[in-house]
Design a protein around this motif. Structure first.
Motif, PDB file in Angstrom:
ATOM      1  N   GLU A  22       0.828  -1.211   0.000  1.00 36.81           N
ATOM      2  CA  GLU A  22       0.000   0.000   0.000  1.00 36.81           C
ATOM      3  C   GLU A  22       0.860   1.257   0.000  1.00 36.81           C
ATOM      4  O   GLU A  22       0.532   2.248  -0.643  1.00 36.81           O
ATOM      5  CB  GLU A  22      -0.956   0.014   1.204  1.00 36.81           C
ATOM      6  N   GLY A  23       1.959   1.218   0.730  1.00 43.59           N
ATOM      7  CA  GLY A  23       2.870   2.363   0.760  1.00 43.59           C
ATOM      8  C   GLY A  23       3.511   2.623  -0.592  1.00 43.59           C
ATOM      9  O   GLY A  23       3.694   3.774  -0.997  1.00 43.59           O
ATOM     10  N   GLN A  24       3.851   1.556  -1.295  1.00 39.39           N
ATOM     11  CA  GLN A  24       4.439   1.706  -2.629  1.00 39.39           C
ATOM     12  C   GLN A  24       3.404   2.256  -3.611  1.00 39.39           C
ATOM     13  O   GLN A  24       3.734   3.096  -4.450  1.00 39.39           O
ATOM     14  CB  GLN A  24       4.984   0.368  -3.110  1.00 39.39           C
ATOM     15  N   ILE A  25       2.154   1.802  -3.497  1.00 41.40           N
ATOM     16  CA  ILE A  25       1.086   2.331  -4.353  1.00 41.40           C
ATOM     17  C   ILE A  25       0.868   3.805  -4.051  1.00 41.40           C
ATOM     18  O   ILE A  25       0.722   4.627  -4.950  1.00 41.40           O
ATOM     19  CB  ILE A  25      -0.230   1.527  -4.156  1.00 41.40           C
ATOM     20  N   LEU A  26       0.875   4.148  -2.782  1.00 44.61           N
ATOM     21  CA  LEU A  26       0.704   5.544  -2.373  1.00 44.61           C
ATOM     22  C   LEU A  26       1.800   6.433  -2.960  1.00 44.61           C
ATOM     23  O   LEU A  26       1.529   7.543  -3.416  1.00 44.61           O
ATOM     24  CB  LEU A  26       0.701   5.627  -0.847  1.00 44.61           C
ATOM     25  N   ALA A  27       3.026   5.933  -2.988  1.00 41.41           N
ATOM     26  CA  ALA A  27       4.143   6.695  -3.556  1.00 41.41           C
ATOM     27  C   ALA A  27       3.997   6.882  -5.064  1.00 41.41           C
ATOM     28  O   ALA A  27       4.502   7.857  -5.629  1.00 41.41           O
ATOM     29  CB  ALA A  27       5.460   6.000  -3.240  1.00 41.41           C
ATOM     30  N   LEU A  28       3.294   5.968  -5.735  1.00 43.80           N
ATOM     31  CA  LEU A  28       3.102   6.057  -7.187  1.00 43.80           C
ATOM     32  C   LEU A  28       1.962   6.991  -7.589  1.00 43.80           C
ATOM     33  O   LEU A  28       1.831   7.330  -8.762  1.00 43.80           O
ATOM     34  CB  LEU A  28       2.815   4.666  -7.763  1.00 43.80           C
ATOM     35  N   LEU A  29       1.122   7.396  -6.647  1.00 47.75           N
ATOM     36  CA  LEU A  29      -0.078   8.165  -6.991  1.00 47.75           C
ATOM     37  C   LEU A  29       0.175   9.441  -7.795  1.00 47.75           C
ATOM     38  O   LEU A  29      -0.538   9.690  -8.766  1.00 47.75           O
ATOM     39  CB  LEU A  29      -0.891   8.474  -5.729  1.00 47.75           C
ATOM     40  N   PRO A  30       1.148  10.292  -7.455  1.00 48.44           N
ATOM     41  CA  PRO A  30       1.347  11.499  -8.271  1.00 48.44           C
ATOM     42  C   PRO A  30       1.659  11.178  -9.733  1.00 48.44           C
ATOM     43  O   PRO A  30       1.121  11.796 -10.646  1.00 48.44           O
ATOM     44  CB  PRO A  30       2.522  12.217  -7.596  1.00 48.44           C
ATOM     45  N   SER A  31       2.512  10.189  -9.941  1.00 44.67           N
ATOM     46  CA  SER A  31       2.862   9.785 -11.300  1.00 44.67           C
ATOM     47  C   SER A  31       1.654   9.195 -12.026  1.00 44.67           C
ATOM     48  O   SER A  31       1.399   9.512 -13.197  1.00 44.67           O
ATOM     49  CB  SER A  31       3.993   8.758 -11.231  1.00 44.67           C
ATOM     50  N   LEU A  32       0.900   8.357 -11.329  1.00 49.95           N
ATOM     51  CA  LEU A  32      -0.303   7.762 -11.928  1.00 49.95           C
ATOM     52  C   LEU A  32      -1.346   8.817 -12.257  1.00 49.95           C
ATOM     53  O   LEU A  32      -2.029   8.733 -13.274  1.00 49.95           O
ATOM     54  CB  LEU A  32      -0.893   6.710 -10.990  1.00 49.95           C
ATOM     55  N   ARG A  33      -1.467   9.820 -11.396  1.00 46.44           N
ATOM     56  CA  ARG A  33      -2.440  10.894 -11.632  1.00 46.44           C
ATOM     57  C   ARG A  33      -2.077  11.665 -12.908  1.00 46.44           C
ATOM     58  O   ARG A  33      -2.932  11.950 -13.745  1.00 46.44           O
ATOM     59  CB  ARG A  33      -2.497  11.837 -10.439  1.00 46.44           C
ATOM     60  N   ARG A  34      -0.813  11.999 -13.066  1.00 41.12           N
ATOM     61  CA  ARG A  34      -0.392  12.718 -14.282  1.00 41.12           C
ATOM     62  C   ARG A  34      -0.642  11.877 -15.523  1.00 41.12           C
ATOM     63  O   ARG A  34      -1.142  12.373 -16.537  1.00 41.12           O
ATOM     64  CB  ARG A  34       1.092  13.091 -14.190  1.00 41.12           C
ATOM     65  N   TYR A  35      -0.306  10.589 -15.441  1.00 39.73           N
ATOM     66  CA  TYR A  35      -0.485   9.710 -16.587  1.00 39.73           C
ATOM     67  C   TYR A  35      -1.965   9.550 -16.923  1.00 39.73           C
ATOM     68  O   TYR A  35      -2.346   9.603 -18.094  1.00 39.73           O
ATOM     69  CB  TYR A  35       0.168   8.357 -16.322  1.00 39.73           C
ATOM     70  N   SER A  36      -2.804   9.390 -15.928  1.00 34.37           N
ATOM     71  CA  SER A  36      -4.240   9.225 -16.187  1.00 34.37           C
ATOM     72  C   SER A  36      -4.828  10.479 -16.816  1.00 34.37           C
ATOM     73  O   SER A  36      -5.656  10.402 -17.722  1.00 34.37           O
ATOM     74  CB  SER A  36      -4.991   8.860 -14.907  1.00 34.37           C
ATOM     75  N   ARG A  37      -4.391  11.635 -16.368  1.00 36.95           N
ATOM     76  CA  ARG A  37      -4.882  12.894 -16.954  1.00 36.95           C
ATOM     77  C   ARG A  37      -4.397  13.066 -18.385  1.00 36.95           C
ATOM     78  O   ARG A  37      -5.102  13.598 -19.226  1.00 36.95           O
ATOM     79  CB  ARG A  37      -4.451  14.078 -16.097  1.00 36.95           C
ATOM     80  N   SER A  38      -3.177  12.610 -18.658  1.00 34.51           N
ATOM     81  CA  SER A  38      -2.682  12.736 -20.030  1.00 34.51           C
ATOM     82  C   SER A  38      -3.421  11.781 -20.966  1.00 34.51           C
ATOM     83  O   SER A  38      -3.640  12.099 -22.127  1.00 34.51           O
ATOM     84  CB  SER A  38      -1.179  12.487 -20.096  1.00 34.51           C
ATOM     85  N   LEU A  39      -3.813  10.626 -20.471  1.00 31.47           N
ATOM     86  CA  LEU A  39      -4.564   9.688 -21.299  1.00 31.47           C
ATOM     87  C   LEU A  39      -5.967  10.204 -21.592  1.00 31.47           C
ATOM     88  O   LEU A  39      -6.424  10.174 -22.731  1.00 31.47           O
ATOM     89  CB  LEU A  39      -4.677   8.325 -20.606  1.00 31.47           C
ATOM     90  N   THR A  40      -6.639  10.678 -20.564  1.00 34.97           N
ATOM     91  CA  THR A  40      -8.051  11.049 -20.704  1.00 34.97           C
ATOM     92  C   THR A  40      -8.258  12.470 -21.204  1.00 34.97           C
ATOM     93  O   THR A  40      -9.351  12.804 -21.651  1.00 34.97           O
ATOM     94  CB  THR A  40      -8.786  10.908 -19.359  1.00 34.97           C
TER      95      THR A  40
END
Length: 171
Positions: A10-28
């Motif tokens: 869960e901690g590793q997923i939490l650390a990935l959230l900013p990167s995932l958020r940017r990627y999801s916004r760029s896709l959509t």
């Protein structure tokens, strides 16, 4: 609620959230749809935690997000319309610091195909290696390099073409 330790799943997923958020916004191409995609991705990752083999969490999560996006696109029309009455209570977004420059960059990025934009965002913005992007998008590494090169070239051409103000050198 207590924050999970960084070494936990869960901690590793939490650390990935900013990167995932940017990627999801760029896709959509949308903040709201990007947040929905991010939430769906995190939900799926946590539900399928047992399927992760412990090798490359970032790549695994990016693959899930990319597949969720692709599957979601199959069932939807390109741009859904909202009735004018339904949109009257929506808040206006804050203007960027330099609206013309931001608009030009948004236009250049949005003019790219979905495949080219995804590769450009993952390599240039998120800093993933070619092999990580190839694994996440399930394409050969040569295709990653080709798409990245073409995406950079198209963005540069688009930004150069939009620059209609020519500056003269002082005499």
């Amino acid at each position: 609620m207590k924050t999970p330790a960084p070494e936990t799943f869960e901690g590793q997923i939490l650390a990935l959230l900013p990167s995932l958020r940017r990627y999801s916004r760029s896709l959509t191409r949308s903040d709201a749809d990007g947040e929905d995609l991010l939430q769906d991705c995190v939900e799926k990752v946590l539900a399928r935690r047992g399927q992760w083999r412990g090798l490359n969490l970032r790549g695994w999560v990016l693959t899930i997000m990319t597949n969720l996006y692709r599957n979601g696109r199959r069932g939807k029309t390109r741009d859904s319309l909202v009735e004018l009455d339904a949109a009257e209570n929506l808040a206006a977004p804050e203007p960027p610091a330099d609206p013309l420059e931001r608009a030009r960059l948004d236009d250049a990025l949005n003019s790219l195909s979905e495949e080219h934009r995804a590769v450009l965002m993952l390599v240039v913005i998120e800093g993933y290696t070619y092999s990580e992007v190839a694994a996440a998008l399930d394409i050969p590494i040569g295709t990653v390099m080709s798409r990245l090169s073409r995406a950079r070239q198209r963005v540069a051409e688009r930004l150069k073409a939009d620059n209609i103000i020519t500056l003269r050198r002082p005499k």
